[in-house]
Design a protein around this motif. Structure first.
Motif, PDB file in Angstrom:
ATOM      1  N   TRP A 554       0.896 -20.122  -2.773  1.00 47.37           N
ATOM      2  CA  TRP A 554       1.280 -18.465  -2.252  1.00 47.37           C
ATOM      3  C   TRP A 554       2.187 -18.319  -0.887  1.00 47.37           C
ATOM      4  N   SER A 555       3.418 -18.230  -0.970  1.00 50.44           N
ATOM      5  CA  SER A 555       3.950 -18.311  -0.514  1.00 50.44           C
ATOM      6  C   SER A 555       3.615 -17.396   1.361  1.00 50.44           C
ATOM      7  N   ALA A 556       3.714 -17.903   1.821  1.00 50.47           N
ATOM      8  CA  ALA A 556       3.869 -16.338   3.402  1.00 50.47           C
ATOM      9  C   ALA A 556       4.412 -15.477   3.259  1.00 50.47           C
ATOM     10  N   SER A 557       5.622 -15.243   2.854  1.00 45.37           N
ATOM     11  CA  SER A 557       6.115 -13.433   2.540  1.00 45.37           C
ATOM     12  C   SER A 557       5.533 -13.126   1.233  1.00 45.37           C
ATOM     13  N   GLY A 558       4.531 -13.794   0.256  1.00 46.77           N
ATOM     14  CA  GLY A 558       4.602 -13.383  -0.703  1.00 46.77           C
ATOM     15  C   GLY A 558       3.155 -13.244  -0.201  1.00 46.77           C
ATOM     16  N   LEU A 559       2.469 -13.598   0.509  1.00 49.25           N
ATOM     17  CA  LEU A 559       1.711 -13.057   1.045  1.00 49.25           C
ATOM     18  C   LEU A 559       1.332 -11.827   2.379  1.00 49.25           C
ATOM     19  N   TYR A 560       2.607 -11.529   2.425  1.00 44.34           N
ATOM     20  CA  TYR A 560       2.568 -10.821   3.969  1.00 44.34           C
ATOM     21  C   TYR A 560       3.320  -9.548   3.074  1.00 44.34           C
ATOM     22  N   GLN A 561       3.884  -9.694   1.815  1.00 39.10           N
ATOM     23  CA  GLN A 561       4.640  -8.314   1.753  1.00 39.10           C
ATOM     24  C   GLN A 561       3.333  -7.569   0.097  1.00 39.10           C
ATOM     25  N   ALA A 562       2.602  -8.316  -0.261  1.00 39.84           N
ATOM     26  CA  ALA A 562       1.406  -8.397  -0.782  1.00 39.84           C
ATOM     27  C   ALA A 562      -0.277  -7.630   0.294  1.00 39.84           C
ATOM     28  N   ILE A 563       0.479  -8.078   1.322  1.00 44.50           N
ATOM     29  CA  ILE A 563      -1.106  -7.081   1.901  1.00 44.50           C
ATOM     30  C   ILE A 563      -0.350  -6.042   2.385  1.00 44.50           C
ATOM     31  N   LYS A 564       1.438  -5.723   3.021  1.00 42.78           N
ATOM     32  CA  LYS A 564       1.423  -4.998   3.704  1.00 42.78           C
ATOM     33  C   LYS A 564       1.502  -3.742   2.341  1.00 42.78           C
ATOM     34  N   ALA A 565       1.961  -4.162   1.122  1.00 44.44           N
ATOM     35  CA  ALA A 565       1.293  -2.882  -0.177  1.00 44.44           C
ATOM     36  C   ALA A 565       0.583  -2.311   0.144  1.00 44.44           C
ATOM     37  N   PHE A 566      -0.485  -3.277   0.144  1.00 46.26           N
ATOM     38  CA  PHE A 566      -2.017  -2.951  -0.014  1.00 46.26           C
ATOM     39  C   PHE A 566      -2.577  -1.831   0.445  1.00 46.26           C
ATOM     40  N   LEU A 567      -1.728  -2.577   1.960  1.00 45.47           N
ATOM     41  CA  LEU A 567      -2.447  -1.543   2.943  1.00 45.47           C
ATOM     42  C   LEU A 567      -1.608   0.090   3.607  1.00 45.47           C
ATOM     43  N   ALA A 568      -1.187  -0.470   3.256  1.00 48.58           N
ATOM     44  CA  ALA A 568       0.184   1.185   2.261  1.00 48.58           C
ATOM     45  C   ALA A 568      -0.672   1.725   1.595  1.00 48.58           C
ATOM     46  N   ARG A 569      -0.663   1.178   0.438  1.00 51.84           N
ATOM     47  CA  ARG A 569      -1.468   1.950  -0.741  1.00 51.84           C
ATOM     48  C   ARG A 569      -3.634   2.150   0.379  1.00 51.84           C
ATOM     49  N   ALA A 570      -3.764   1.535   0.933  1.00 47.89           N
ATOM     50  CA  ALA A 570      -4.729   1.577   1.265  1.00 47.89           C
ATOM     51  C   ALA A 570      -4.897   3.562   2.582  1.00 47.89           C
ATOM     52  N   ALA A 571      -4.259   3.503   3.422  1.00 47.09           N
ATOM     53  CA  ALA A 571      -3.429   4.829   3.845  1.00 47.09           C
ATOM     54  C   ALA A 571      -3.293   6.414   3.446  1.00 47.09           C
ATOM     55  N   ASP A 572      -3.218   6.564   2.226  1.00 45.81           N
ATOM     56  CA  ASP A 572      -3.536   7.086   1.342  1.00 45.81           C
ATOM     57  C   ASP A 572      -4.420   7.102   1.246  1.00 45.81           C
ATOM     58  N   GLY A 573      -5.826   7.282   1.181  1.00 43.49           N
ATOM     59  CA  GLY A 573      -7.015   7.607   1.059  1.00 43.49           C
ATOM     60  C   GLY A 573      -7.306   8.225   2.833  1.00 43.49           C
ATOM     61  N   LEU A 574      -6.813   7.928   4.215  1.00 48.23           N
ATOM     62  CA  LEU A 574      -7.199   8.587   5.342  1.00 48.23           C
ATOM     63  C   LEU A 574      -6.334   9.483   5.507  1.00 48.23           C
ATOM     64  N   GLU A 575      -6.685   9.763   6.547  1.00 46.37           N
ATOM     65  CA  GLU A 575      -5.809  11.120   7.829  1.00 46.37           C
ATOM     66  C   GLU A 575      -6.005  10.237   8.937  1.00 46.37           C
ATOM     67  N   GLY A 576      -4.478  11.491   9.416  1.00 41.66           N
ATOM     68  CA  GLY A 576      -4.523  11.291  11.182  1.00 41.66           C
ATOM     69  C   GLY A 576      -4.019   9.796  11.853  1.00 41.66           C
ATOM     70  N   VAL A 577      -5.115   9.207  13.020  1.00 42.97           N
ATOM     71  CA  VAL A 577      -4.069   8.397  13.257  1.00 42.97           C
ATOM     72  C   VAL A 577      -4.948   6.799  12.494  1.00 42.97           C
ATOM     73  N   ASP A 578      -5.678   7.232  11.854  1.00 41.98           N
ATOM     74  CA  ASP A 578      -6.550   6.244  10.598  1.00 41.98           C
ATOM     75  C   ASP A 578      -5.321   5.273   9.541  1.00 41.98           C
ATOM     76  N   ALA A 579      -4.562   7.185   9.363  1.00 41.10           N
ATOM     77  CA  ALA A 579      -4.003   6.626   7.802  1.00 41.10           C
ATOM     78  C   ALA A 579      -2.696   5.984   8.835  1.00 41.10           C
ATOM     79  N   GLN A 580      -2.362   6.602   9.957  1.00 39.21           N
ATOM     80  CA  GLN A 580      -0.899   6.032  10.165  1.00 39.21           C
ATOM     81  C   GLN A 580      -1.108   4.408  11.083  1.00 39.21           C
ATOM     82  N   GLN A 581      -2.289   4.004  11.393  1.00 38.79           N
ATOM     83  CA  GLN A 581      -2.665   2.722  11.920  1.00 38.79           C
ATOM     84  C   GLN A 581      -2.402   1.671  10.203  1.00 38.79           C
ATOM     85  N   LEU A 582      -3.348   1.954   9.124  1.00 42.34           N
ATOM     86  CA  LEU A 582      -3.165   1.165   8.598  1.00 42.34           C
ATOM     87  C   LEU A 582      -1.232   1.080   7.906  1.00 42.34           C
ATOM     88  N   ARG A 583      -0.823   2.326   7.835  1.00 48.04           N
ATOM     89  CA  ARG A 583       0.809   2.350   7.506  1.00 48.04           C
ATOM     90  C   ARG A 583       1.584   1.420   8.296  1.00 48.04           C
TER      91      ARG A 583
END
Length: 618
Positions: A554-583
């Motif tokens: 798996w390429s480094a760029s592919g892993l980076y983009q996949a994790i960024k996308a996942f963390l952005a989705r994970a932020a949707d389940g949080l609010e406030g500072v926690d959501a901002q941090q994950l995004r």
């Protein structure tokens, strides 16, 4: 206010389809042959709407040319002129009526009574021979012939060839064109660039366009390749994992334009051979004929050799800064790199703080892609300081080697090194990680999702860099014995890593993560024991969904983009500072996380000369 639809243009396929209809050829077959891009032939609403639009366009053109008769002719449907029913011959009539023994005169009288001459369009003599025909078929044939002549005249008048700068709405189905425009692909040239830049499955980034519509767009582009002057590369027809480096290297030719360092051609008069600040060649300690080669020598000095045939992360970071400066010097300043002054460097500093849009593109776009750009956007003060520091180092090296006589970057003030405010540390709290880990556990159980889960957990548990985890292979893992805190013997795992600066170290890996890797190997037909001989060469983050016989890393760029996308989705389940941090979070944040004690590091019992590093979090 709704945006006014762009007038569509007619191409040769529209005329070919209408000729086929006029001649009574199969409508569905003709649609699939000439107008597949418009939609499915089973969508009768689209078919009828398209036919009506084409006829209206034809008629409007005829009226503009003061030919109202041609306009009416084009709108006429020949199918409304029905052929007369076939009439029997006199012999067939007599047999059907049981009059074979009657005289011919008697048969003829009965025949004319059943089929009067006025209904047959001629005299009774025509009926006797069976060759008489009504006026309607002849009229229908004449209408068709005149329509074909009109279509040939209209094609010469109206048919156009697509041009690179044309809007997609001028040539594609309106619904399809709107989807492309919403995805920031307004012209045919940009459409081809997007397709070539992404390759196979390019349509994934255009909502509402799937594989079928994507394939039909490609068919149309291939059919119009000659008139457009735009070529869709062969790499688009194959999955990215199946393409060789040579195939990708051919996607974008080398040129004196915005190109990566390895594909940038220096103009002969600006290559630095006669740079204003070049030192005497007899005093130069490096074998570099021009500025491009001098940068190459500097990059090689940062870390001799390559890791697995690739530049090290340090070399890639340094190449990025030198690449930007070289491109700017030639394309924007029209100067050789070795001719830059302090004033030029001050202007370059301003350029980095506010670059033109043509120099900017999405992050982690592959270097083989025509979408690659040297910048994402304006550099923040910290990034600008880092860039200028590296370039100051470049010219210091070139001065030390006798290539140039001065360092223009030494005369430019660096942006202030502002400290990050308290509380803004780039890390995740235990609660934030627990939220992420819970989502990972409930993630869809596919190969790609299991690989993402494996990558995030390994990064969190080991503190590895992105490049380190994507290079890690099964043979780099070693099972060792160690003493627990209460003095008991236990078994654990160490991963050998070649990190920044070529330094080797070993980091502990939780047993449950190695077991999970073994399960994935077994799932795809490999030995469950990670260290087995048959698993050598397989990467920890191997892509088992590849069509190749052996999994690919798996390429480094592919892993980076996949994790960024996942963390952005994970932020949707949080609010406030926690959501901002994950995004805001990225793979680097996972290096700064302190794992819970359940996956903390251990101190194995190893020989004194073996260097064992604890999880590195700096």
């Amino acid at each position: 206010m709704r945006k006014k639809a762009l007038p569509r243009k007619l191409h040769s396929g529209h005329f070919a389809f209408m000729r086929a209809l006029a001649q009574g050829l199969n409508e569905r077959a003709s649609w699939d042959r000439y107008l597949r891009l418009e939609g499915e032939h089973t969508d009768l609403r689209t078919v009828r709407k398209t036919i009506a639009w084409i006829r209206d366009e034809f008629a409007a053109a005829a009226r503009r040319e003061n030919k109202p008769g041609t306009a009416r002719l084009i709108l006429l449907d020949p199918d409304r002129i029905k052929s007369a029913p076939k009439q029997p011959t006199l012999a067939e009539f007599a047999q059907a009526q049981g009059m074979e023994d009657f005289s011919e005169t008697e048969q003829l009288e009965a025949y004319e009574e059943a089929y009067p001459p006025s209904a047959r369009g001629g005299s009774g003599g025509q009926g006797r021979g069976g060759q008489g025909a009504s006026a309607q078929p002849a009229r229908r044939a004449r209408v068709i012939e005149r329509q074909l002549e009109a279509l040939r005249w209209l094609q010469g008048l109206m048919a156009q060839d697509p041009r690179p700068g044309d809007r997609v709405g001028a040539w594609l189905n309106p619904s399809l064109a709107r989807r492309l425009e919403r995805a920031d692909v307004p012209t045919l040239a940009m459409l081809v660039e997007r397709i070539n830049g992404i390759g196979a499955r390019w349509w994934v980034q255009v909502p509402g366009v799937g594989a079928l519509k994507g394939s039909r767009i490609l068919e149309w582009l291939h059919a119009n390749e000659a008139v457009l002057g735009l070529r869709v590369g062969k790499h688009v027809d194959q999955p990215r994992a199946q393409l060789s480096p040579a195939t990708l290297a051919d996607v974008v030719p080398a040129a004196t334009a915005i190109r990566p360092f390895e594909k940038f051609l220096l103009p002969a008069d600006l290559d630095g051979r006669a740079g204003r600040f070049r030192a005497p060649i007899e005093k130069c300690l490096i074998l570099a004929r021009n500025d491009h080669e001098a940068i190459g020598v500097w990059l090689a000095s940062k870390q001799p050799g390559r890791i697995n045939g690739e530049l090290s992360p340090t070399q890639r970071a340094y190449r990025k800064e030198a690449e930007r400066l070289l491109l700017w010097a030639i394309l924007e300043r029209q100067k050789a790199l070795s001719s830059l002054t302090v004033g030029d460097v001050a202007d370059y500093k301003s350029f980095l703080a506010d670059p033109p849009a043509t120099w900017c593109g999405p992050r982690h776009c592959q270097r083989w892609s025509p979408l690659w750009r040297p910048l994402e956007g304006p550099l923040a003060p910290a990034a600008l300081r880092h860039s200028l520091t590296i370039l100051r180092s470049l010219f210091a090296f070139l001065m030390g080697q006798g290539y140039v006589t001065g360092n223009p970057f030494a005369g430019v003030t660096l942006p202030s090194n502002q400290q990050r405010p308290l509380g803004s540390s780039r890390t995740l709290t235990f609660a934030q990680w627990d939220h992420v880990d819970a989502l990972l556990k409930n993630h869809v159980d596919t190969e790609a999702e299991r690989r993402l889960r494996r990558g995030m957990r390994w990064l969190y548990a080991t503190g590895l860099r992105l490049a380190e985890i994507t290079r890690a292979r099964c043979q780099d893992l070693e099972q060792v014995d160690y003493k627990t805190a209460d003095g008991l013997m236990a078994t654990g795992w160490l991963l050998s890593v070649v990190g920044k600066g070529g330094r080797s170290r070993q980091v502990p890996v939780p047993t449950e993560l190695v077991d999970e890797l073994g399960d994935e190997l077994a799932r795809h037909g490999f030995e469950r024991q990670v260290g087995a001989v048959g698993n050598q060469g397989i990467h920890v983050l191997a892509r088992f969904d590849s069509e190749r016989e052996r999994p690919v890393p798996w390429s480094a760029s592919g892993l980076y983009q996949a994790i960024k996308a996942f963390l952005a989705r994970a932020a949707d389940g949080l609010e406030g500072v926690d959501a901002q941090q994950l995004r805001k979070a990225s793979t680097h944040w996972l290096r700064h996380c302190i794992p819970r004690p359940t996956i903390s590091s251990f101190r194995p019992t190893t020989p004194p000369h073996t260097e064992v590093a604890q999880v590195h979090r700096t």
